[in-house]
Motif scaffolding. Structure first.
Motif, PDB file in Angstrom:
ATOM      1  N   CYS A  35      42.940  16.502  29.350  1.00  0.00           N
ATOM      2  CA  CYS A  35      42.212  16.692  28.095  1.00  0.00           C
ATOM      3  C   CYS A  35      42.090  18.174  27.764  1.00  0.00           C
ATOM      4  O   CYS A  35      42.235  18.578  26.601  1.00  0.00           O
ATOM      5  N   ALA A  36      41.832  18.996  28.775  1.00  0.00           N
ATOM      6  CA  ALA A  36      41.742  20.439  28.547  1.00  0.00           C
ATOM      7  C   ALA A  36      43.082  20.992  28.077  1.00  0.00           C
ATOM      8  O   ALA A  36      43.147  21.777  27.121  1.00  0.00           O
ATOM      9  N   ASN A  37      44.151  20.577  28.723  1.00  0.00           N
ATOM     10  CA  ASN A  37      45.476  21.092  28.372  1.00  0.00           C
ATOM     11  C   ASN A  37      45.934  20.637  26.995  1.00  0.00           C
ATOM     12  O   ASN A  37      46.576  21.399  26.260  1.00  0.00           O
ATOM     13  N   ILE A  38      45.623  19.409  26.626  1.00  0.00           N
ATOM     14  CA  ILE A  38      46.058  18.918  25.317  1.00  0.00           C
ATOM     15  C   ILE A  38      45.288  19.632  24.209  1.00  0.00           C
ATOM     16  O   ILE A  38      45.838  19.904  23.131  1.00  0.00           O
ATOM     17  N   PRO A  46      38.832  24.077  24.874  1.00  0.00           N
ATOM     18  CA  PRO A  46      38.059  23.048  25.579  1.00  0.00           C
ATOM     19  C   PRO A  46      36.958  23.637  26.444  1.00  0.00           C
ATOM     20  O   PRO A  46      37.086  24.740  26.984  1.00  0.00           O
ATOM     21  N   ILE A  47      35.874  22.894  26.555  1.00  0.00           N
ATOM     22  CA  ILE A  47      34.853  23.212  27.544  1.00  0.00           C
ATOM     23  C   ILE A  47      34.327  21.901  28.102  1.00  0.00           C
ATOM     24  O   ILE A  47      34.124  20.937  27.368  1.00  0.00           O
ATOM     25  N   MET A  48      34.158  21.853  29.408  1.00  0.00           N
ATOM     26  CA  MET A  48      33.707  20.653  30.090  1.00  0.00           C
ATOM     27  C   MET A  48      32.396  20.970  30.811  1.00  0.00           C
ATOM     28  O   MET A  48      32.387  21.729  31.782  1.00  0.00           O
ATOM     29  N   ALA A  49      31.299  20.435  30.318  1.00  0.00           N
ATOM     30  CA  ALA A  49      29.990  20.701  30.913  1.00  0.00           C
ATOM     31  C   ALA A  49      29.184  19.419  30.912  1.00  0.00           C
ATOM     32  O   ALA A  49      28.812  18.927  29.844  1.00  0.00           O
ATOM     33  N   ASP A  50      28.944  18.860  32.093  1.00  0.00           N
ATOM     34  CA  ASP A  50      28.272  17.556  32.131  1.00  0.00           C
ATOM     35  C   ASP A  50      26.951  17.566  32.895  1.00  0.00           C
ATOM     36  O   ASP A  50      26.364  16.521  33.127  1.00  0.00           O
ATOM     37  N   ASP A  51      26.451  18.739  33.283  1.00  0.00           N
ATOM     38  CA  ASP A  51      25.160  18.804  33.954  1.00  0.00           C
ATOM     39  C   ASP A  51      24.047  18.827  32.907  1.00  0.00           C
ATOM     40  O   ASP A  51      24.128  19.565  31.920  1.00  0.00           O
ATOM     41  N   ILE A  52      23.019  18.045  33.141  1.00  0.00           N
ATOM     42  CA  ILE A  52      21.929  17.919  32.187  1.00  0.00           C
ATOM     43  C   ILE A  52      21.267  19.266  31.906  1.00  0.00           C
ATOM     44  O   ILE A  52      20.701  19.494  30.841  1.00  0.00           O
ATOM     45  N   ARG A  53      21.365  20.210  32.850  1.00  0.00           N
ATOM     46  CA  ARG A  53      20.710  21.506  32.678  1.00  0.00           C
ATOM     47  C   ARG A  53      21.396  22.401  31.649  1.00  0.00           C
ATOM     48  O   ARG A  53      20.814  23.401  31.223  1.00  0.00           O
TER      49      ARG A  53
END
Length: 276
Positions: A35-38, A46-53
């Motif tokens: 997903c990041a590469n596409i 792209p940015i991937m951040a899934d921590d609630i904080r």
């Protein structure tokens, strides 16, 4: 072929490359790198951040939010909800991929909660997932559409997409051998693509990410959904021609190559768009 829509798609592709929208992905760990590469290949960031904080804070600075429940876990659900609500507050488009909806009670209840608590801009899924969300009889084959649901005719598929789009007040995209997209009023069927796309893990997730990029660069989320889906379909055809005979690994890389070289002229020449 719809010349007007293909022109809009080409213009939106140029907007993606000019604006380089930041797309926040709370997605699954099987396909996160793809997903990041596409997204980089289409010209987005792209940015991937899934921590609630930090999830809602990252959404706050993004142009689009993509939520994908492919490898669902309890830790990220609250991040999805918080990010979705922040996106709604700031009028940032939310693209939701309900991977495997109908396969387990956990996925079903999470999908229901997301749709109740977050205003979705684009809902993209296969026929089994969309029929399940619509409350229709469906069967599931893990994260793939069942053979029975995959045989759903275009007329029925159009009715399903249009009805659910009106119910949820969003654009609904059903992807498969043919793709059906509706915002409740407008409807298109796309016939680009190749069966080989189903042999590579993550092409559906990548398509959802692409929709996020296009929605993040424009304000017409119906056109954004059509743009993301047709970009993958056309790129799949190009990749098949260039690398399909080598094998699925080379085909996989060729998809990203094709996305990175996609132009409005290619879309104009290769699109198979049918307006209903």
């Amino acid at each position: 072929m719809s010349n007007e829509i293909s022109i809009k798609i080409g213009n939106l592709l140029n907007e993606v490359r000019n604006k380089k929208p930041l797309v926040h992905n709370i997605t699954n760990y099987v396909t996160v790198n793809d997903c990041a590469n596409i997204l980089l290949a289409i010209g987005a960031s792209p940015i991937m951040a899934d921590d609630i904080r930090e999830a809602a804070d990252i959404t706050k600075i993004s142009s689009a939010l993509v939520i994908n429940i492919g490898t669902l876990n309890e830790r990220t659900i609250e991040s999805m909800i918080a990010s979705g609500k922040k996106a709604n507050e700031l009028n940032i488009p939310v693209v939701f991929d309900p991977v495997g909806a109908g396969a387990s009670e956990f996925r079903n209840s999470t999908t229901k909660r997301l749709l109740e608590e977050v205003k979705i801009s684009v809902l993209r899924g296969n026929m089994s997932e969309i029929k399940f969300i619509s409350g229709l009889g469906s069967t599931t084959k893990g994260v793939d559409a069942s053979e029975n649901d995959a045989r759903t005719g275009n007329d029925e598929g159009v009715d399903v997409a249009k009805s659910l789009a009106k119910k949820l007040n969003c654009t609904v995209a059903i992807t498969g051998a043919t793709d059906i997209i509706s915002d409740g009023e407008r409807v298109v069927i796309l016939e680009n693509g190749t069966k080989m796309l189903s042999n590579v893990t993550g092409t559906g997730c990548m398509t959802t990410a692409l929709i996020g990029a296009f929605c993040g660069a424009g304000s017409d989320y119906f056109i954004g959904a059509v743009s993301g889906i047709i970009s993958m379909g056309i790129s799949g055809e190009i990749a098949l021609d260039k690398a399909g005979k080598i094998g699925t690994g080379s085909f996989h890389i060729a998809i990203i190559d094709a996305i990175s070289n996609l132009t409005s002229d290619i879309i104009e020449k290769m699109n198979k768009i049918k307006e209903i």
